[in-house]
Design a protein around this motif. Structure first.
Motif, PDB file in Angstrom:
ATOM      1  N   ASN A  31       2.560  -4.761   8.883  1.00  0.00           N
ATOM      2  CA  ASN A  31       3.623  -4.547   7.897  1.00  0.00           C
ATOM      3  C   ASN A  31       3.142  -4.732   6.459  1.00  0.00           C
ATOM      4  O   ASN A  31       3.794  -4.290   5.532  1.00  0.00           O
ATOM      5  CB  ASN A  31       4.827  -5.435   8.176  1.00  0.00           C
ATOM      6  N   ASP A  32       1.999  -5.357   6.247  1.00  0.00           N
ATOM      7  CA  ASP A  32       1.478  -5.560   4.901  1.00  0.00           C
ATOM      8  C   ASP A  32       0.288  -4.658   4.573  1.00  0.00           C
ATOM      9  O   ASP A  32      -0.456  -4.915   3.640  1.00  0.00           O
ATOM     10  CB  ASP A  32       1.089  -7.026   4.710  1.00  0.00           C
ATOM     11  N   VAL A  33       0.132  -3.574   5.330  1.00  0.00           N
ATOM     12  CA  VAL A  33      -1.023  -2.684   5.128  1.00  0.00           C
ATOM     13  C   VAL A  33      -1.022  -2.039   3.741  1.00  0.00           C
ATOM     14  O   VAL A  33      -2.056  -1.593   3.269  1.00  0.00           O
ATOM     15  CB  VAL A  33      -1.103  -1.612   6.238  1.00  0.00           C
ATOM     16  N   ASP A  34       0.111  -2.030   3.068  1.00  0.00           N
ATOM     17  CA  ASP A  34       0.149  -1.424   1.739  1.00  0.00           C
ATOM     18  C   ASP A  34      -0.740  -2.158   0.735  1.00  0.00           C
ATOM     19  O   ASP A  34      -1.055  -1.630  -0.329  1.00  0.00           O
ATOM     20  CB  ASP A  34       1.575  -1.317   1.219  1.00  0.00           C
ATOM     21  N   CYS A  35      -1.218  -3.351   1.087  1.00  0.00           N
ATOM     22  CA  CYS A  35      -2.124  -4.081   0.187  1.00  0.00           C
ATOM     23  C   CYS A  35      -3.432  -3.328  -0.029  1.00  0.00           C
ATOM     24  O   CYS A  35      -4.087  -3.517  -1.059  1.00  0.00           O
ATOM     25  CB  CYS A  35      -2.393  -5.487   0.709  1.00  0.00           C
ATOM     26  N   ILE A  36      -3.822  -2.466   0.896  1.00  0.00           N
ATOM     27  CA  ILE A  36      -5.070  -1.712   0.718  1.00  0.00           C
ATOM     28  C   ILE A  36      -4.943  -0.664  -0.377  1.00  0.00           C
ATOM     29  O   ILE A  36      -5.947  -0.192  -0.899  1.00  0.00           O
ATOM     30  CB  ILE A  36      -5.552  -1.040   2.030  1.00  0.00           C
ATOM     31  N   ALA A  37      -3.724  -0.320  -0.747  1.00  0.00           N
ATOM     32  CA  ALA A  37      -3.497   0.717  -1.754  1.00  0.00           C
ATOM     33  C   ALA A  37      -3.074   0.138  -3.099  1.00  0.00           C
ATOM     34  O   ALA A  37      -2.777   0.894  -4.025  1.00  0.00           O
ATOM     35  CB  ALA A  37      -2.440   1.693  -1.251  1.00  0.00           C
ATOM     36  N   ARG A  38      -3.083  -1.181  -3.216  1.00  0.00           N
ATOM     37  CA  ARG A  38      -2.671  -1.814  -4.463  1.00  0.00           C
ATOM     38  C   ARG A  38      -3.555  -1.346  -5.614  1.00  0.00           C
ATOM     39  O   ARG A  38      -4.767  -1.338  -5.508  1.00  0.00           O
ATOM     40  CB  ARG A  38      -2.744  -3.335  -4.306  1.00  0.00           C
ATOM     41  N   ASP A  39      -2.926  -0.931  -6.707  1.00  0.00           N
ATOM     42  CA  ASP A  39      -3.615  -0.480  -7.924  1.00  0.00           C
ATOM     43  C   ASP A  39      -4.463   0.775  -7.713  1.00  0.00           C
ATOM     44  O   ASP A  39      -5.414   1.012  -8.452  1.00  0.00           O
ATOM     45  CB  ASP A  39      -4.494  -1.592  -8.506  1.00  0.00           C
ATOM     46  N   VAL A  40      -4.153   1.579  -6.705  1.00  0.00           N
ATOM     47  CA  VAL A  40      -4.864   2.828  -6.461  1.00  0.00           C
ATOM     48  C   VAL A  40      -3.889   3.978  -6.686  1.00  0.00           C
ATOM     49  O   VAL A  40      -2.768   3.944  -6.191  1.00  0.00           O
ATOM     50  CB  VAL A  40      -5.418   2.901  -5.016  1.00  0.00           C
ATOM     51  N   CYS A  41      -4.317   4.986  -7.442  1.00  0.00           N
ATOM     52  CA  CYS A  41      -3.494   6.180  -7.616  1.00  0.00           C
ATOM     53  C   CYS A  41      -3.785   7.098  -6.435  1.00  0.00           C
ATOM     54  O   CYS A  41      -4.922   7.507  -6.220  1.00  0.00           O
ATOM     55  CB  CYS A  41      -3.836   6.866  -8.928  1.00  0.00           C
ATOM     56  N   GLY A  42      -2.782   7.389  -5.667  1.00  0.00           N
ATOM     57  CA  GLY A  42      -2.952   8.221  -4.480  1.00  0.00           C
ATOM     58  C   GLY A  42      -2.899   9.696  -4.804  1.00  0.00           C
ATOM     59  O   GLY A  42      -3.104  10.119  -5.941  1.00  0.00           O
ATOM     60  N   ALA A  43      -2.600  10.484  -3.792  1.00  0.00           N
ATOM     61  CA  ALA A  43      -2.518  11.932  -3.953  1.00  0.00           C
ATOM     62  C   ALA A  43      -1.264  12.293  -4.749  1.00  0.00           C
ATOM     63  O   ALA A  43      -0.202  11.721  -4.544  1.00  0.00           O
ATOM     64  CB  ALA A  43      -2.483  12.602  -2.585  1.00  0.00           C
ATOM     65  N   VAL A  44      -1.434  13.243  -5.654  1.00  0.00           N
ATOM     66  CA  VAL A  44      -0.294  13.678  -6.465  1.00  0.00           C
ATOM     67  C   VAL A  44       0.688  14.456  -5.596  1.00  0.00           C
ATOM     68  O   VAL A  44       0.321  15.052  -4.585  1.00  0.00           O
ATOM     69  CB  VAL A  44      -0.746  14.534  -7.666  1.00  0.00           C
ATOM     70  N   THR A  45       1.923  14.414  -5.991  1.00  0.00           N
ATOM     71  CA  THR A  45       2.989  15.134  -5.292  1.00  0.00           C
ATOM     72  C   THR A  45       3.646  16.093  -6.276  1.00  0.00           C
ATOM     73  O   THR A  45       3.220  16.206  -7.416  1.00  0.00           O
ATOM     74  CB  THR A  45       4.049  14.155  -4.737  1.00  0.00           C
ATOM     75  N   GLY A  46       4.686  16.746  -5.848  1.00  0.00           N
ATOM     76  CA  GLY A  46       5.420  17.658  -6.717  1.00  0.00           C
ATOM     77  C   GLY A  46       6.335  16.943  -7.692  1.00  0.00           C
ATOM     78  O   GLY A  46       6.952  17.576  -8.551  1.00  0.00           O
ATOM     79  N   ILE A  47       6.415  15.636  -7.606  1.00  0.00           N
ATOM     80  CA  ILE A  47       7.272  14.851  -8.498  1.00  0.00           C
ATOM     81  C   ILE A  47       6.380  14.145  -9.522  1.00  0.00           C
ATOM     82  O   ILE A  47       5.432  13.451  -9.147  1.00  0.00           O
ATOM     83  CB  ILE A  47       8.097  13.814  -7.696  1.00  0.00           C
ATOM     84  N   ALA A  48       6.688  14.329 -10.780  1.00  0.00           N
ATOM     85  CA  ALA A  48       5.868  13.725 -11.836  1.00  0.00           C
ATOM     86  C   ALA A  48       5.773  12.217 -11.657  1.00  0.00           C
ATOM     87  O   ALA A  48       6.759  11.548 -11.337  1.00  0.00           O
ATOM     88  CB  ALA A  48       6.467  14.060 -13.198  1.00  0.00           C
ATOM     89  N   ASP A  49       4.579  11.690 -11.850  1.00  0.00           N
ATOM     90  CA  ASP A  49       4.302  10.247 -11.765  1.00  0.00           C
ATOM     91  C   ASP A  49       4.554   9.651 -10.377  1.00  0.00           C
ATOM     92  O   ASP A  49       4.708   8.440 -10.241  1.00  0.00           O
ATOM     93  CB  ASP A  49       5.115   9.466 -12.807  1.00  0.00           C
ATOM     94  N   ASP A  50       4.632  10.481  -9.359  1.00  0.00           N
ATOM     95  CA  ASP A  50       4.807   9.993  -7.985  1.00  0.00           C
ATOM     96  C   ASP A  50       3.556  10.333  -7.187  1.00  0.00           C
ATOM     97  O   ASP A  50       3.230  11.503  -7.004  1.00  0.00           O
ATOM     98  CB  ASP A  50       6.022  10.662  -7.338  1.00  0.00           C
ATOM     99  N   CYS A  51       2.853   9.324  -6.718  1.00  0.00           N
ATOM    100  CA  CYS A  51       1.643   9.515  -5.925  1.00  0.00           C
ATOM    101  C   CYS A  51       1.803   8.831  -4.577  1.00  0.00           C
ATOM    102  O   CYS A  51       2.479   7.812  -4.468  1.00  0.00           O
ATOM    103  CB  CYS A  51       0.432   8.934  -6.649  1.00  0.00           C
ATOM    104  N   VAL A  52       1.164   9.387  -3.564  1.00  0.00           N
ATOM    105  CA  VAL A  52       1.236   8.843  -2.216  1.00  0.00           C
ATOM    106  C   VAL A  52      -0.151   8.324  -1.831  1.00  0.00           C
ATOM    107  O   VAL A  52      -1.123   9.073  -1.860  1.00  0.00           O
ATOM    108  CB  VAL A  52       1.694   9.916  -1.200  1.00  0.00           C
ATOM    109  N   THR A  53      -0.234   7.050  -1.490  1.00  0.00           N
ATOM    110  CA  THR A  53      -1.513   6.450  -1.120  1.00  0.00           C
ATOM    111  C   THR A  53      -1.726   6.400   0.386  1.00  0.00           C
ATOM    112  O   THR A  53      -2.842   6.474   0.858  1.00  0.00           O
ATOM    113  CB  THR A  53      -1.622   5.016  -1.660  1.00  0.00           C
ATOM    114  N   HIS A  54      -0.641   6.246   1.138  1.00  0.00           N
ATOM    115  CA  HIS A  54      -0.782   6.135   2.585  1.00  0.00           C
ATOM    116  C   HIS A  54       0.529   6.507   3.273  1.00  0.00           C
ATOM    117  O   HIS A  54       1.598   6.456   2.667  1.00  0.00           O
ATOM    118  CB  HIS A  54      -1.218   4.730   2.996  1.00  0.00           C
ATOM    119  N   MET A  55       0.401   6.897   4.523  1.00  0.00           N
ATOM    120  CA  MET A  55       1.562   7.228   5.349  1.00  0.00           C
ATOM    121  C   MET A  55       1.358   6.624   6.732  1.00  0.00           C
ATOM    122  O   MET A  55       0.240   6.603   7.245  1.00  0.00           O
ATOM    123  CB  MET A  55       1.711   8.748   5.463  1.00  0.00           C
TER     124      MET A  55
END
Length: 127
Positions: A31-55
């Motif tokens: 449940n805390d796996v999101d810590c691996i993406a802390r302070d990382v800019c993920g893949a850009v999406t179609g929404i400005a300033d919205d990035c996805v680091t993990h799914m």
């Protein structure tokens, strides 16, 4: 069975393949796996300033980034995370999918010292 205990079960490791508890156990345990993406800019999406680091889906994890260095950083963090949790990431089932990379050199990514397979597409299979 029907409200009465039939036998004691003492599992020593994980759950059987296809067990309905597998996704729940996965979710509770990481449940805390999101810590691996802390302070990382993920893949850009179609929404400005919205990035996805993990799914997360069932008991699978996908890491996403537009820059190779950021993706490797998340792989390194995932390796350390798994070590802390006593987990093993199956590198033979892990791969890096590159989209729109025909004109550029594809970097090599590693996880825990193992080189990950590079692909230019992925196939979804339903079991």
């Amino acid at each position: 069975m029907d409200g009465t205990k039939q036998a004691r079960v003492q599992p020593t490791r994980g759950v059987k393949q296809g067990c309905p508890l597998s996704p729940l156990l996965f979710s509770v345990y990481i449940n805390d796996v999101d810590c691996i993406a802390r302070d990382v800019c993920g893949a850009v999406t179609g929404i400005a300033d919205d990035c996805v680091t993990h799914m997360l889906y069932a008991d699978d994890l996908s890491l996403t980034a537009n820059e190779p260095g950021r993706l490797q950083m998340m792989w390194d963090r995932l390796s350390a995370y798994a070590l802390r949790k006593g987990l093993i990431v199956n590198t033979s089932k892990s791969e890096v999918v590159h989209f729109n990379s025909q004109r550029t050199r594809v970097p090599v990514f590693t996880l825990g010292g193992s080189q990950l397979a590079n692909k230019d597409s992925f196939l979804i299979t339903w079991a």
